[in-house]
Write a protein that holds these residues in place. Structure first.
Motif: not given
Length: 298
Positions: A16, A18, A44, A46-47, A71
């Motif tokens: 990822l 991040r 990701d 979560s997005k 993901g």
């Protein structure tokens, strides 16, 4: 792009954007093993938008996969697509939370010597799996066995172009997490995959190594925190404390394993956990380029 004879296949590391610390650490570990990693940006979960999640919704109240699992799946799909697009014969796929063995590169150099296969599982999760006794190939003190069922996790595996084709032809119909669809034919929508297992394994996800959370908390898995587990009611989670039935199953599990082995041994099969090559070596350390020193995982 085809793999030249005697050269290690490409090693893709899913990461990822991040997770900078994970990337630095994996860069150091893989490079120390004599392999140049190719980093692939992970999806990701979560997005992901509601429309992106729609294919993995059973209905309004139930989901097949949570956002983290989707993901993870799409991240691996992007690597499979690259393998097919670039005509890569074999590739190694790693997630960014592994510890790996010093024999990592020796194994990679011999992957091309294996008989035709789709997937070669390089890791262990310490859970019992079913595989054939016969050793297909011996490499640097490791044996390659035919994997039959029961494996999970996608932390480290080798994949052929044929295997990538087969998975890409089916992934839109996945109803289980990607590791189950890849390594457990009894629960997978994929008709048939030729799977192999390396024994002992050369990598393990760091969260399974004692003490890892204390040394490097950023290596803890984040999939469970991104939503409900697969095929559970939306907004609810499985209980963290074991139920009475789960406790009973834990007691009966070793007895069941003995019984299963008695039945399948005449067929040339065995069910047992895959051992991990000794990781007392400093090579197993939780390395990070920004760290001045590192401690071995024990």
């Amino acid at each position: 792009m085809n793999r030249a004879v005697g050269k290690a296949p490409p090693t893709f590391v899913i990461n990822l954007a991040r997770q900078v610390e994970r990337k630095r650490r994996m860069q150091a570990l893989v490079a120390a093993a004599g392999v140049k990693p190719v980093f692939v940006e992970a999806v990701d979960g979560s997005k992901l938008s509601a429309s992106a999640m729609l294919p993995w919704r059973r209905n309004e109240k139930r989901a097949l996969l949570n956002t983290g699992e989707v993901g993870c799946l799409l991240s691996h799909v992007s690597v499979w697509e690259r393998i097919v697009r670039e005509g890569i014969d074999h590739a190694v796929v790693l997630e960014d939370d592994l510890v790996i063995s010093p024999t990592f590169r020796q194994i990679l150099l011999r992957i091309g010597d294996l008989p035709d296969f789709d997937l070669l599982r390089l890791e262990t999760d310490r859970s019992p799996i079913v595989f054939r006794h016969e050793c297909e190939l011996e490499i640097a003190g490791h044996c390659v066995h035919k994997l039959l069922r029961g494996a999970t996790r996608t932390g480290g595996y080798a994949i052929s172009r044929r295997g990538a084709h087969r998975l890409l032809a089916n992934f839109n119909d996945f109803e289980q997490a990607v590791d189950v669809e890849m390594f457990n034919p009894r629960r997978s929508v994929v008709d048939r995959l030729d799977m192999l297992q390396l024994v002992p394994a050369i990598c393990v996800q760091a969260e399974l190594v004692p003490g890892i959370a204390m040394q490097a908390p950023y290596l803890s898995s984040g999939i469970d925190t991104l939503g409900q587990r697969a095929d559970t009611r939306l907004g609810k989670r499985r209980p963290t404390n074991p139920t009475a039935m789960e406790s009973i199953r834990a007691v009966l599990r070793p007895i069941k394993r003995v019984a299963v082995n008695m039945l399948i041994r005449p067929l040339g099969q065995t069910e047992r956990p895959i051992p991990l090559i000794d990781f007392s070596s400093p090579h197993w350390a939780v390395r990070n380029n920004t760290a001045k020193s590192s401690s071995a995982l024990r």
